[in-house]
Design a protein around this motif. Sequence first.
Motif, PDB file in Angstrom:
ATOM      1  N   LEU A  44       4.222  -1.305  -4.387  1.00  0.00           N
ATOM      2  CA  LEU A  44       4.507  -0.510  -4.862  1.00  0.00           C
ATOM      3  C   LEU A  44       5.007   1.084  -4.483  1.00  0.00           C
ATOM      4  N   VAL A  45       5.928   1.681  -5.314  1.00  0.00           N
ATOM      5  CA  VAL A  45       6.915   2.707  -4.889  1.00  0.00           C
ATOM      6  C   VAL A  45       6.990   3.772  -5.688  1.00  0.00           C
ATOM      7  N   LYS A  46       7.266   4.913  -5.368  1.00  0.00           N
ATOM      8  CA  LYS A  46       6.527   5.760  -6.153  1.00  0.00           C
ATOM      9  C   LYS A  46       8.420   6.580  -5.873  1.00  0.00           C
ATOM     10  N   VAL A  47       8.479   6.727  -7.346  1.00  0.00           N
ATOM     11  CA  VAL A  47       9.324   7.367  -7.382  1.00  0.00           C
ATOM     12  C   VAL A  47       9.672   8.460  -8.156  1.00  0.00           C
ATOM     13  N   GLU A  48      10.048   9.968  -7.797  1.00  0.00           N
ATOM     14  CA  GLU A  48      10.023  10.997  -8.832  1.00  0.00           C
ATOM     15  C   GLU A  48       8.536  11.006  -8.863  1.00  0.00           C
ATOM     16  N   ASP A  49       7.616  10.944  -9.944  1.00  0.00           N
ATOM     17  CA  ASP A  49       6.657  11.948 -10.455  1.00  0.00           C
ATOM     18  C   ASP A  49       5.992  10.280 -11.054  1.00  0.00           C
ATOM     19  N   ALA A  50       5.881   8.669 -10.958  1.00  0.00           N
ATOM     20  CA  ALA A  50       5.652   8.210 -10.957  1.00  0.00           C
ATOM     21  C   ALA A  50       5.146   6.514 -10.159  1.00  0.00           C
ATOM     22  N   TYR A  51       4.625   5.827 -10.485  1.00  0.00           N
ATOM     23  CA  TYR A  51       4.391   5.043 -10.039  1.00  0.00           C
ATOM     24  C   TYR A  51       4.607   3.517 -10.464  1.00  0.00           C
ATOM     25  N   VAL A  89       0.717  -1.118   0.252  1.00  0.00           N
ATOM     26  CA  VAL A  89       0.096  -0.318   0.144  1.00  0.00           C
ATOM     27  C   VAL A  89       0.945   1.350   0.135  1.00  0.00           C
ATOM     28  N   ILE A  90       0.759   2.587  -0.069  1.00  0.00           N
ATOM     29  CA  ILE A  90       1.385   3.660  -0.320  1.00  0.00           C
ATOM     30  C   ILE A  90      -0.167   4.604  -0.571  1.00  0.00           C
ATOM     31  N   PRO A  91       0.145   5.890   0.078  1.00  0.00           N
ATOM     32  CA  PRO A  91      -0.347   6.503   0.349  1.00  0.00           C
ATOM     33  C   PRO A  91      -0.831   7.697  -1.184  1.00  0.00           C
ATOM     34  N   TYR A  92      -1.506   8.258  -1.039  1.00  0.00           N
ATOM     35  CA  TYR A  92      -2.895   8.204  -2.792  1.00  0.00           C
ATOM     36  C   TYR A  92      -3.822   9.798  -2.404  1.00  0.00           C
ATOM     37  N   ALA A 117       9.451  -1.230   0.549  1.00  0.00           N
ATOM     38  CA  ALA A 117      10.817  -0.522   0.108  1.00  0.00           C
ATOM     39  C   ALA A 117      11.584  -0.340   1.128  1.00  0.00           C
ATOM     40  N   PRO A 118      13.287   0.008   1.004  1.00  0.00           N
ATOM     41  CA  PRO A 118      13.831   0.771   1.740  1.00  0.00           C
ATOM     42  C   PRO A 118      12.968   2.394   2.453  1.00  0.00           C
ATOM     43  N   ILE A 119      13.163   2.260   2.996  1.00  0.00           N
ATOM     44  CA  ILE A 119      13.191   3.906   3.944  1.00  0.00           C
ATOM     45  C   ILE A 119      14.422   4.601   4.655  1.00  0.00           C
ATOM     46  N   GLU A 120      13.908   6.004   4.101  1.00  0.00           N
ATOM     47  CA  GLU A 120      15.205   7.077   4.076  1.00  0.00           C
ATOM     48  C   GLU A 120      14.810   7.242   5.409  1.00  0.00           C
ATOM     49  N   THR A 121      16.136   7.413   5.957  1.00  0.00           N
ATOM     50  CA  THR A 121      16.269   7.941   7.874  1.00  0.00           C
ATOM     51  C   THR A 121      18.318   8.648   7.344  1.00  0.00           C
ATOM     52  N   ASP A 122      18.417  10.142   8.358  1.00  0.00           N
ATOM     53  CA  ASP A 122      18.950  10.493   8.583  1.00  0.00           C
ATOM     54  C   ASP A 122      20.452   9.645   8.938  1.00  0.00           C
ATOM     55  N   LYS A 123      20.460   8.169   9.035  1.00  0.00           N
ATOM     56  CA  LYS A 123      21.231   7.201   9.041  1.00  0.00           C
ATOM     57  C   LYS A 123      21.219   6.108   8.664  1.00  0.00           C
ATOM     58  N   GLY A 124      20.816   6.542   7.223  1.00  0.00           N
ATOM     59  CA  GLY A 124      20.351   5.544   6.730  1.00  0.00           C
ATOM     60  C   GLY A 124      19.401   5.438   6.292  1.00  0.00           C
ATOM     61  N   TRP A 125      19.367   3.999   5.209  1.00  0.00           N
ATOM     62  CA  TRP A 125      18.433   3.169   5.013  1.00  0.00           C
ATOM     63  C   TRP A 125      18.069   1.936   5.510  1.00  0.00           C
TER      64      TRP A 125
END
Length: 339
Positions: free
Chosen positions: A112-119, A52-55, A220-228
């Motif tokens: 399901l992953v959003k990258v830039e303006d595409a899913y 799932v993903i926010p939309y 999908a990996p989650i970006e944090t300030d300590k790494g993925w």
Amino acid sequence: MSQTKLICPSLPNIPWQDRPAGCAAPLWRYRENPVIGRNPLPGVARIFNSAVIPYEGAFIGVFRGEQTNGIPYIYLGRSQDGIHWEFDREKLLFVDENGAPAMPVYAYDPRLVKVEDAYYVIWCQDFYGASIGVAETKDFRTFTRIENPFVPFNRNAVLFPRKVNGMYTMLSRPSDSGHTPFGDIFLSQSPDMEFWGRHRHVMGKSGNWWENLKIGGGAAPIETDKGWLLFYHGVTGTCNGYVYSIGGAILDIDEPSRVLHRCNTFLLTPEEWYEERGFVPNVCFPCATLQDADTGRIAVYYGCADSYVGLAFTTVDDVAGYILSHDGTSEADREVGKR
């Protein structure tokens, strides 16, 4: 005060329940699990291993629907709260670049992953053997297939939610033609989502009992300030079959084939009836997360016993702190993964 910062948008309507009193585990289950039960719509016996993903202020998802004839396909679902779902009755339709129908023979375990303006929808399929399928959408009405990234045999592919050093980046788990009794996580990169290379080893099974047979990508990996931050699955073998648990690791932000920290114990393992009892018993299989930058909250969607969808919660501080305090990273994990 937060020790680890999520690099993501705010999500004030993220589904959430507070940690139960007395619970010391890094993840805690939604008390009303499972969020999706059996026979969710006509012709579909079970939905599980879905993403799932926010939309548009709510939530949308791609769901593995095991049809009553045993053939899996992907179904589209929508939800206002991320918990109660309504599904399209017909399987998701894919087209080629010319708009002509381009349905896979079967499709399962979608991400399901959003990258830039595409899913991007990524799934397992038949490409003269088990392999990876990918489709792009911008409106969740038209799903256009793009080139298969890898030759057989491969499973458990998931995109990073942004380019890394200007390249699309994907995790996958090379396999064999059967229900693989082995498996390591690899990383591949592409300038255009068509040509894939720069393959790197990320990490393999370990000596820990819960992941001593094979591992594979999860959400999908989650970006944090300590790494993925990576939620993945680990598998062990027993006299009664496989057991799938959820593990956690933190990858280098600029060189994600390097593992900075890897938890030496599971984050969640089958314990509840809906995880232990089902079509394939003893499975907790992560496929998606939602996260809120303002609160650090994370909701984890996972497949349960190949029969249900479960939901669990944590915060970035809770899970990152747990991984660091149970760090079992090896020298091989810390390598760039190129030989």
